[in-house]
Design an enzyme around this catalytic site. Sequence first.
Site, PDB file in Angstrom:
ATOM      1  CE  LYS A   1       2.627   8.320   9.925  1.00  0.00           C
ATOM      2  NZ  LYS A   1       2.415   6.869   9.828  1.00  0.00           N
TER       3      LYS A   1
ATOM      4  CG  HIS B   1       5.785   3.047   1.810  1.00  0.00           C
ATOM      5  ND1 HIS B   1       4.435   3.236   1.726  1.00  0.00           N
ATOM      6  CD2 HIS B   1       5.997   2.338   2.937  1.00  0.00           C
ATOM      7  CE1 HIS B   1       3.835   2.674   2.744  1.00  0.00           C
ATOM      8  NE2 HIS B   1       4.759   2.117   3.504  1.00  0.00           N
TER       9      HIS B   1
ATOM     10  CB  ALA C   1      -0.967   0.002   1.187  1.00  0.00           C
TER      11      ALA C   1
ATOM     12  CB  SER D   1      -1.444   3.076   4.002  1.00  0.00           C
ATOM     13  OG  SER D   1      -0.099   2.820   4.190  1.00  0.00           O
TER      14      SER D   1
END
Length: 285
Positions: free
Chosen positions: A150, A37, A32, A187
Amino acid sequence: MYIFKTVAALQAHLNEIRKTHQQIGFVPTMGALHQGHLSLVDIARNKHNYTVVSIFVNPTQFGDAKDLDHYPRPIESDIFKLQQQQCDVLFWPEPSEIYPKNHKGCKIDLKGLHLNMEGAFRPGHFEGVVEVVKRLLDIIEPDTLVMGQKDYQQCAIIRHLIKSLQLSVNLIQAPIVREKDGLAMSSRNIRLSPEGRRKAVRLSATLFQAKKNAVLMPLHQVKSEAIKSLNEAGIAIDYFEIIDGLQLHSIDNFEQADLVAACTTVNIDGVRLLDNIILKGNKDR
Ligand code: PAF
């Protein structure tokens, strides 16, 4: 981009790559994929010339079977994004490749790093993360591992894993990638209602203000101001902690640690949103 589903095929390929003296940068993911990313892939590619990304929705880090079942798996678009990002290899295994019958697991003393903050809300989660990351490192043997700030607690725990087992991999903790209005990319953001999405801006704004406040007032006041700011916006707080950035325990004095971070998780529209900011010190240690 090569796509491998088995450990044997991936390892045979990487052995050939190593013969050409290329170094391997690795980004573990659960798919996802979003811009956050992809920024990790960029960092891995800029550091070394060969980049491996894994997509594996790891069952051992989910407490709730329903969460695991509902985890998004948009593999076609993930593959497309990785190709665009010039990723060299995608490792996309089935659970039986990661956890074969003879798999021994990875039991290390996490020194309590896994117990507060996310750990208090997701018992067993970090044990599962450690198990899968150790297994992926054993399979891929990368020179560099890139993970996002994060998930601050996750990074600290993986740093501890590497140190305590003296693994020869360099961990890069990559900066948080934010939307234009400050919301950390995740996501989960797409699950927010328009009203929730507006509210969510307060999360990063509160952390940015906490960083300014940290040099002006005692940390207990920085924390209470932050909680007030989130409450005023009608945001439900799971936790807001100011912590020693390495040991992860709460502190109330700036001088107590060289690395200090504020970490929070809130709940908006039933969606858990994590964010953090470094208040003092250098994360690269
Ligand atoms: O951060 C994640 O996506 C996961 O926890 C990780 C590191 C890929 C392990 O499954």
